[in-house]
Design an enzyme around this catalytic site. Sequence first.
Site, PDB file in Angstrom:
ATOM      1  CE1 TYR A 142      -3.261  -2.730   0.024  1.00 38.65           C
ATOM      2  CE2 TYR A 142      -3.899  -2.129   2.246  1.00 38.65           C
ATOM      3  CZ  TYR A 142      -4.091  -2.902   1.119  1.00 38.65           C
ATOM      4  OH  TYR A 142      -5.091  -3.834   1.093  1.00 38.65           O
ATOM      5  CE  LYS A 191       0.670 -18.325  -0.951  1.00 38.79           C
ATOM      6  NZ  LYS A 191      -0.161 -19.515  -0.656  1.00 38.79           N
ATOM      7  CG  ASP A 223      -2.914 -20.227   1.266  1.00 42.56           C
ATOM      8  OD1 ASP A 223      -2.200 -20.172   2.290  1.00 42.56           O
ATOM      9  OD2 ASP A 223      -2.537 -20.815   0.233  1.00 42.56           O
ATOM     10  CG  ASP A 247      -7.363  -3.907   3.902  1.00 44.13           C
ATOM     11  OD1 ASP A 247      -8.401  -3.812   4.587  1.00 44.13           O
ATOM     12  OD2 ASP A 247      -7.195  -3.273   2.853  1.00 44.13           O
ATOM     13  CG  ASP A 251     -12.360  -5.760   5.797  1.00 40.16           C
ATOM     14  OD1 ASP A 251     -12.394  -5.109   6.858  1.00 40.16           O
ATOM     15  OD2 ASP A 251     -12.164  -5.238   4.690  1.00 40.16           O
TER      16      ASP A 251
END
Length: 356
Positions: A142, A191, A223, A247, A251
């Site tokens: 980001y 990851k 994942d 992020d 959520d």
Amino acid sequence: MNKTITIIKGDGIGPEIVTEAMKVIDAIGQKYRHQFIYQEVAAGGNAIDQYGTSLPKESLEKCLNCDSVLLGAVGGPKWDKTDPSIRPEKALLSIRSEMGLYANLRPAKLFPQLSEASPLKESIVNQGIDFVVVRELIGGVYFGKRSTTTENNELIARDEMSYSEHEIKRIAKIAFETARKRNKNVISVDKANVLDTSRLWRRVMEQTAKDYPDIQYTNMLVDNTAMQIVKCPSQFDVIVTENMFGDILSDEASMITGSIGMIPSSSLGNGTRGMYEPIHGSAPDIAGQNIANPIGTILSAAMMMKYSFDMARESENIEAAVHSVLNQGYRTTDIMSSGKIKVSCTEMGKLIIENL
């Protein structure tokens, strides 16, 4: 105590929910003899409309010169086609960066009164949902370099994702210190089977874990984490991860608790000053109708009391009042169920104050 709070009501339902939170803060101030001084500033879409930028210089200066910031929500379809350099969300990124707020703490806690609202099976919900996602907030993709170029007659977009050792180590410390105040379990999400940034992330996290021998530490791929959050959320205590993964996972975590309108969050850095906000968006489709749920914002104010103002008693008072109101059967539209009493945004705020 005297505390100065910068208020960003923002867009959509922001003004409605922040107003109710301010009433609760005032009631706490009166009860415990504190003085809370507000300095309200424009940021987000409303600032674009007024000043041509999502974060005027004066607004940023007041965020940098206060004891903490309370935010409602920014953005909406109205500004979707605005220049990316001044979009509403750019204001939040700039405030976080300028204030040095590198850690976002987002609880995922299911209120027992709202267990029926969770989309998960009853057998999973009954095991309990109560964990915190610690998200690195001012690094990663980001904040990396980005570009869109034309090569071989087609557009190609690039986004750079990078992390340094010190960025990872400081968020690791936040996660482990948070776990010490909870159930002493940290799961680091990455990851590492694909990304170099994740391999460095895992190496630094494992090194830092050695400084916290009292904390149980585990690595988990992102994942798998996404699957485990809906399969067995009770296994989690503190999840720590990088910006983009955090992020997405936070959520997901918020939705299994039944309503996104109930969840607060805090953004912290070095020192006690932070920015506090509910995790939901500006919900322009219901703005001005007095039906928004202010509880996430009110609980954000409670987090401010605890983490920035060292007012644990006051924070617990607010949380207890919320539980009392829910136990009495009062619900806003988003958490309404059969047999309960529907109330407006302002009525919910008034009820919480009455139960302080």
